[in-house]
Design an enzyme around this catalytic site. Structure first.
Site, PDB file in Angstrom:
ATOM      1  N   LYS A  45       6.991  48.150  76.986  1.00 16.56           N
ATOM      2  CA  LYS A  45       7.691  48.499  75.743  1.00 16.56           C
ATOM      3  C   LYS A  45       8.683  47.386  75.423  1.00 16.56           C
ATOM      4  O   LYS A  45       9.519  47.041  76.261  1.00 16.56           O
ATOM      5  CB  LYS A  45       8.417  49.821  75.949  1.00 16.56           C
ATOM      6  N   ASP A 139      15.171  66.651  74.043  1.00 18.04           N
ATOM      7  CA  ASP A 139      14.345  66.144  72.945  1.00 18.04           C
ATOM      8  C   ASP A 139      12.872  66.250  73.290  1.00 18.04           C
ATOM      9  O   ASP A 139      12.094  65.352  73.038  1.00 18.04           O
ATOM     10  CB  ASP A 139      14.728  64.696  72.618  1.00 18.04           C
TER      11      ASP A 139
HETATM   12  P1  AMP Z   1       7.755  54.814  71.475  1.00 18.41           P
HETATM   13  O1  AMP Z   1       8.440  53.564  71.050  1.00 18.41           O
HETATM   14  O2  AMP Z   1       8.121  55.226  72.858  1.00 18.41           O
HETATM   15  O3  AMP Z   1       7.889  55.919  70.466  1.00 18.41           O
HETATM   16  O4  AMP Z   1       6.205  54.451  71.566  1.00 18.41           O
HETATM   17  C1  AMP Z   1       5.417  54.209  70.434  1.00 18.41           C
HETATM   18  C2  AMP Z   1       3.995  54.664  70.680  1.00 18.41           C
HETATM   19  O5  AMP Z   1       3.399  53.871  71.710  1.00 18.41           O
HETATM   20  C3  AMP Z   1       3.893  56.084  71.179  1.00 18.41           C
HETATM   21  O6  AMP Z   1       3.845  56.965  70.124  1.00 18.41           O
HETATM   22  C4  AMP Z   1       2.607  56.076  71.996  1.00 18.41           C
HETATM   23  O7  AMP Z   1       1.502  56.301  71.156  1.00 18.41           O
HETATM   24  C5  AMP Z   1       2.558  54.685  72.532  1.00 18.41           C
HETATM   25  N1  AMP Z   1       3.096  54.652  73.901  1.00 18.41           N
HETATM   26  C6  AMP Z   1       4.396  54.577  74.265  1.00 18.41           C
HETATM   27  N2  AMP Z   1       4.541  54.554  75.586  1.00 18.41           N
HETATM   28  C7  AMP Z   1       3.300  54.628  76.103  1.00 18.41           C
HETATM   29  C8  AMP Z   1       2.771  54.654  77.442  1.00 18.41           C
HETATM   30  N3  AMP Z   1       3.574  54.613  78.486  1.00 18.41           N
HETATM   31  N4  AMP Z   1       1.442  54.739  77.593  1.00 18.41           N
HETATM   32  C9  AMP Z   1       0.629  54.801  76.512  1.00 18.41           C
HETATM   33  N5  AMP Z   1       1.053  54.786  75.239  1.00 18.41           N
HETATM   34  C10 AMP Z   1       2.365  54.690  75.025  1.00 18.41           C
END
Ligand code: AMP
Length: 278
Positions: A45, A139
């Protein structure tokens, strides 16, 4: 890198091969990545420091990282470690191959009682573990629930969680999932998560959260009154309705405790204790 604690290791971008984008969140992007040496697949991320500054989330992010690194539970997404360069912060996360539970729910409209009960049992176990560690998530919503390659539920995103044994007063969380005491800005404790389990159980089975309304104000009103009704379709078992009604209770001290959820007849009849949904 799967089992031992790597959070203190000095990782850098050179340690990873970056793959396809997995999604985009409010503060950054997520890519599938593979650690070069071990070939271990993770989700990376990426958050831009400018965004962190702009939204003043530096404390929140540090708190999210500290909490998530300290938790070890099969239904809680692991944060293996993090690193940063001049512009970006990189979180090394467990890869959830099947993505958001929310997408599955939207695709199918609503879930079967077996799947719903399995997810509720997994969530209950993960929350019991969090509560033991004095962490309230606050949340929990379908967007924050991911699924691994076996369909096992993983709680992600600890941005709003709080590590405390005191009652909390801050207003936060997402409207439809808020407990009455949070809507009314009163003190709240661990039992807000029990309320949310009731909301999710309803949403899994009916496809929509129970207090959904045209306006925010109407949702507030419905939550405060606990204006709960069960549509005739889809046809849902009495056991499921019983569990929901015992969680969506205004008096937080009378909500069914987590241990009693695990032993509830609906869970015993429908949930896969291994937490796997295929
Ligand atoms: P977030 O910034 O955490 O909201 O992540 C954005 C999107 O990335 C999420 O809605 C998931 O679809 C995907 N995502 C985030 N973390 C993961 C993970 N650990 N494994 C797979 N997909 C992820």
């Amino acid at each position: 890198m799967s089992s031992q604690d790597n959070s203190n290791r000095n990782w850098s971008l050179q340690d990873f091969d970056i793959g396809k984008p997995l999604g985009r969140g409010k503060f950054g992007r997520v890519y599938v990545a593979r650690e070069r040496k071990s070939k271990y697949v993770v989700a990376l991320k990426i958050i831009f420091k400018e965004q962190i500054k702009k939204h003043k989330i530096d404390h929140q992010l540090v708190r999210e990282m500290e909490i998530q690194t300290s938790l070890r539970h099969p239904n809680i997404l692991r944060l293996y470690g993090w690193f940063h360069d001049d512009e970006r912060v990189f979180l090394i996360l467990e890869y959830a191959h099947n993505g958001e539970l929310y997408k599955e729910l939207r695709k199918q409209g609503h879930l079967s009682e077996n799947h719903a009960a399995t997810y509720i049992l997994s969530l209950t176990k993960a929350l019991a573990y969090c509560h033991e560690k004095h962490v309230i998530h606050r949340d929990i919503k379908p967007e924050n629930l991911l699924l691994d390659h076996e369909g096992r539920l993983k709680i992600a995103d600890f941005g709003w969680s709080v590590q405390s044994s005191n009652k909390r007063h801050t207003m936060c969380g997402t409207l439809d999932y808020l407990a009455p005491e949070m809507v009314e800005n009163k003190a709240h404790d661990y039992t807000v998560d029990n309320w949310t389990l009731g909301i999710l159980c309803y949403e899994f089975l009916y496809g929509v959260p129970p207090f959904e309304a045209e306006s925010q104000l109407d949702t507030f009103r419905r939550i405060i009154k606990v204006d709960l009704s069960f549509p005739s379709t889809p046809s849902i078992s009495l056991d499921a309705k019983n569990l929901i009604s015992r969680l969506l209770v205004k008096d937080s001290s009378r909500r069914l405790p987590l241990q009693k959820i695990v032993e509830h007849p609906w869970i015993l009849k429908n949930a896969n204790p291994m937490g796997i949904c295929n």
